[in-house]
Design a protein around this motif. Structure first.
Motif, PDB file in Angstrom:
ATOM      1  N   ASN A  16       0.811  -1.224   0.000  1.00 58.19           N
ATOM      2  CA  ASN A  16       0.000   0.000   0.000  1.00 58.19           C
ATOM      3  C   ASN A  16       0.838   1.266   0.000  1.00 58.19           C
ATOM      4  OD1 ASN A  16      -2.659  -1.162   0.046  1.00 58.19           O
ATOM      5  ND2 ASN A  16      -2.261  -1.783   2.170  1.00 58.19           N
ATOM      6  N   ARG A  17       2.127   1.181   0.311  1.00 57.80           N
ATOM      7  CA  ARG A  17       2.954   2.381   0.379  1.00 57.80           C
ATOM      8  C   ARG A  17       3.154   3.004  -0.991  1.00 57.80           C
ATOM      9  NH1 ARG A  17       7.971  -0.234   3.476  1.00 57.80           N
ATOM     10  NH2 ARG A  17       7.623  -1.688   1.748  1.00 57.80           N
ATOM     11  N   ASP A  18       3.330   2.177  -2.011  1.00 64.71           N
ATOM     12  CA  ASP A  18       3.620   2.715  -3.345  1.00 64.71           C
ATOM     13  C   ASP A  18       2.808   2.061  -4.459  1.00 64.71           C
ATOM     14  OD1 ASP A  18       4.774   0.226  -3.466  1.00 64.71           O
ATOM     15  OD2 ASP A  18       6.829   0.942  -3.749  1.00 64.71           O
ATOM     16  N   GLY A  19       1.917   1.133  -4.089  1.00 61.67           N
ATOM     17  CA  GLY A  19       1.067   0.494  -5.085  1.00 61.67           C
ATOM     18  C   GLY A  19       1.712  -0.644  -5.845  1.00 61.67           C
ATOM     19  N   THR A  20       2.917  -1.058  -5.448  1.00 64.80           N
ATOM     20  CA  THR A  20       3.586  -2.166  -6.128  1.00 64.80           C
ATOM     21  C   THR A  20       2.915  -3.492  -5.775  1.00 64.80           C
ATOM     22  OG1 THR A  20       5.701  -1.005  -6.107  1.00 64.80           O
ATOM     23  CG2 THR A  20       5.775  -3.388  -6.442  1.00 64.80           C
ATOM     24  N   ARG A  21       2.716  -4.327  -6.783  1.00 63.56           N
ATOM     25  CA  ARG A  21       2.160  -5.658  -6.567  1.00 63.56           C
ATOM     26  C   ARG A  21       3.267  -6.698  -6.691  1.00 63.56           C
ATOM     27  NH1 ARG A  21      -3.305  -5.998  -6.373  1.00 63.56           N
ATOM     28  NH2 ARG A  21      -4.451  -4.117  -6.965  1.00 63.56           N
ATOM     29  N   LEU A  33      11.980  -7.332  -2.834  1.00 62.35           N
ATOM     30  CA  LEU A  33      11.340  -6.083  -2.440  1.00 62.35           C
ATOM     31  C   LEU A  33      11.896  -4.935  -3.275  1.00 62.35           C
ATOM     32  CD1 LEU A  33       9.367  -4.816  -0.299  1.00 62.35           C
ATOM     33  CD2 LEU A  33      11.432  -4.222   0.992  1.00 62.35           C
ATOM     34  N   ALA A  34      10.998  -4.061  -3.723  1.00 58.51           N
ATOM     35  CA  ALA A  34      11.402  -2.935  -4.575  1.00 58.51           C
ATOM     36  C   ALA A  34      10.769  -1.650  -4.062  1.00 58.51           C
ATOM     37  CB  ALA A  34      11.007  -3.193  -6.023  1.00 58.51           C
ATOM     38  N   TYR A  35      10.994  -1.374  -2.776  1.00 54.50           N
ATOM     39  CA  TYR A  35      10.472  -0.156  -2.159  1.00 54.50           C
ATOM     40  C   TYR A  35      11.625   0.812  -1.933  1.00 54.50           C
ATOM     41  CZ  TYR A  35       8.646   3.126   1.231  1.00 54.50           C
ATOM     42  OH  TYR A  35       8.291   4.279   1.878  1.00 54.50           O
ATOM     43  N   TYR A  36      11.438   2.080  -2.347  1.00 54.87           N
ATOM     44  CA  TYR A  36      12.490   3.085  -2.239  1.00 54.87           C
ATOM     45  C   TYR A  36      11.912   4.393  -1.715  1.00 54.87           C
ATOM     46  CZ  TYR A  36      14.100  -0.186  -5.817  1.00 54.87           C
ATOM     47  OH  TYR A  36      14.406  -1.324  -6.520  1.00 54.87           O
ATOM     48  N   GLU A  37      12.783   5.169  -1.093  1.00 52.42           N
ATOM     49  CA  GLU A  37      12.464   6.554  -0.758  1.00 52.42           C
ATOM     50  C   GLU A  37      13.550   7.443  -1.349  1.00 52.42           C
ATOM     51  OE1 GLU A  37      12.035   6.815   3.473  1.00 52.42           O
ATOM     52  OE2 GLU A  37      10.396   5.336   3.531  1.00 52.42           O
ATOM     53  N   GLY A  55      14.818  -5.337  -8.215  1.00 54.37           N
ATOM     54  CA  GLY A  55      14.502  -5.115  -6.818  1.00 54.37           C
ATOM     55  C   GLY A  55      15.582  -4.302  -6.143  1.00 54.37           C
ATOM     56  N   GLY A  56      15.342  -3.942  -4.893  1.00 61.06           N
ATOM     57  CA  GLY A  56      16.235  -3.030  -4.190  1.00 61.06           C
ATOM     58  C   GLY A  56      17.337  -3.717  -3.405  1.00 61.06           C
ATOM     59  N   PHE A  57      18.323  -2.902  -3.039  1.00 56.24           N
ATOM     60  CA  PHE A  57      19.410  -3.309  -2.154  1.00 56.24           C
ATOM     61  C   PHE A  57      19.351  -2.424  -0.923  1.00 56.24           C
ATOM     62  CE2 PHE A  57      20.493  -4.743  -6.308  1.00 56.24           C
ATOM     63  CZ  PHE A  57      21.238  -5.890  -6.146  1.00 56.24           C
ATOM     64  N   LEU A  81      26.902  -3.109   4.006  1.00 59.52           N
ATOM     65  CA  LEU A  81      26.515  -4.140   3.049  1.00 59.52           C
ATOM     66  C   LEU A  81      25.098  -3.875   2.559  1.00 59.52           C
ATOM     67  CD1 LEU A  81      27.163  -6.946   1.682  1.00 59.52           C
ATOM     68  CD2 LEU A  81      25.813  -7.933   3.531  1.00 59.52           C
ATOM     69  N   GLY A  82      24.898  -3.953   1.254  1.00 58.34           N
ATOM     70  CA  GLY A  82      23.572  -3.854   0.670  1.00 58.34           C
ATOM     71  C   GLY A  82      23.138  -5.212   0.135  1.00 58.34           C
ATOM     72  N   ALA A  83      22.091  -5.783   0.725  1.00 54.61           N
ATOM     73  CA  ALA A  83      21.554  -7.070   0.283  1.00 54.61           C
ATOM     74  C   ALA A  83      20.083  -6.897  -0.063  1.00 54.61           C
ATOM     75  CB  ALA A  83      21.748  -8.129   1.363  1.00 54.61           C
ATOM     76  N   GLN A  84      19.507  -7.935  -0.634  1.00 50.61           N
ATOM     77  CA  GLN A  84      18.119  -7.853  -1.058  1.00 50.61           C
ATOM     78  C   GLN A  84      17.202  -8.461  -0.016  1.00 50.61           C
ATOM     79  OE1 GLN A  84      18.738  -9.143  -5.416  1.00 50.61           O
ATOM     80  NE2 GLN A  84      17.855  -7.085  -5.541  1.00 50.61           N
ATOM     81  N   ILE A  85      15.884  -8.352  -0.244  1.00 53.30           N
ATOM     82  CA  ILE A  85      14.923  -8.734   0.777  1.00 53.30           C
ATOM     83  C   ILE A  85      13.789  -9.548   0.145  1.00 53.30           C
ATOM     84  CG2 ILE A  85      13.127  -7.861   2.354  1.00 53.30           C
ATOM     85  CD1 ILE A  85      14.946  -5.509   2.964  1.00 53.30           C
ATOM     86  N   ARG A  86      13.440 -10.651   0.802  1.00 55.36           N
ATOM     87  CA  ARG A  86      12.218 -11.391   0.522  1.00 55.36           C
ATOM     88  C   ARG A  86      11.349 -11.358   1.777  1.00 55.36           C
ATOM     89  NH1 ARG A  86      11.986 -14.650  -4.060  1.00 55.36           N
ATOM     90  NH2 ARG A  86      13.492 -13.827  -5.581  1.00 55.36           N
TER      91      ARG A  86
END
Length: 227
Positions: free
Chosen positions: A52-57, A73-77, A101-103, A218-223
């Motif tokens: 709901n934060r950015d409408g990504t499905r 996860l692909a949420y960014y600010e 997706g994001g790091f 360290l930048g890693a990804q998220i599930r």
């Protein structure tokens, strides 16, 4: 110069000339990325859930009584200048935000999942059986195979998690440097409430754990998972 909307790599060469001077030539290579970049990567049979934060499905997979996101996860600010202030896409490019997706740093990972979702624990990752191949998707990026073939690693994508080797990032003074594309997949997990990393290396059959990664560098990804 207009690049065609067809995924792939392109090279642009420009030459400047003036009578009485040496000519000068410059060359630039660029890669076109879109949702069409990933092939042998069909998630359409999986149900969707909304951030709901950015409408990504996101597509999700039901595993051992829990829903796991089948996509990173692909949420960014971003700040007023359009620079990433929370998370980063691959090479900080908008075109890769949804595809890769994001790091995230470990500190960001603790608050990255939407309300009602969370980071998986080490125990939940390990409950998947510990075989890297059960998580790996034998997919292609712009026509090139992502996970290198290795005889000991049997890629089955058993749980429909579609894990791909987008590597990891080192973070210095807010600058992300990306490492390990095609070789590694790194994900944040929780052990006793503290972020650690679960990761896959293309030549190793087992899902591995890094117990003490830097939570800032360290930048890693998220599930994310949900009950």
């Amino acid at each position: 110069v207009t690049i065609p909307d067809i995924v792939g790599e392109y090279t642009i060469t420009a030459t400047a000339e003036l009578t009485g001077y040496y000519s000068k030539t410059s060359t630039l290579s660029t890669t076109v990325v879109s949702e069409k970049s990933l092939t042998e990567y069909d998630l359409t049979s999986l149900s969707q859930v909304l951030d709901n934060r950015d409408g990504t499905r996101y597509r999700r997979s039901s595993i051992i009584g829990k829903w796991w996101c089948a996509q990173n996860l692909a949420y960014y600010e971003k700040n007023g200048e359009g620079e990433y202030s929370f998370g980063s896409s691959y090479y900080s490019e908008k075109a890769t935000e949804d595809v890769f997706g994001g790091f995230y740093s470990g500190e960001e990972a603790l608050r990255a999942c939407p309300e009602g979702w969370r980071l998986p624990t080490v125990e939940e990752w390990d409950a998947l059986g510990g075989l890297a191949g059960d998580l790996m998707s034998d997919s292609y990026y712009n026509g090139d195979r992502l996970w290198e073939f290795w005889p000991e690693v049997k890629k089955t994508n058993k749980y429909n998690l579609f894990v791909l080797p987008f590597g990891y990032a080192t973070i210095v003074d807010g600058v992300y440097t990306f490492v390990g594309f095609n070789d590694y997949a790194f994900f944040w997990a929780l052990k006793d409430g503290v972020p650690v990393c679960k990761y896959i290396f293309t030549q190793t059959p087992e899902l591995l754990t890094w117990e003490n990664p830097s939570l800032q560098d360290l930048g890693a990804q998220i599930r994310c998972v949900m009950e």
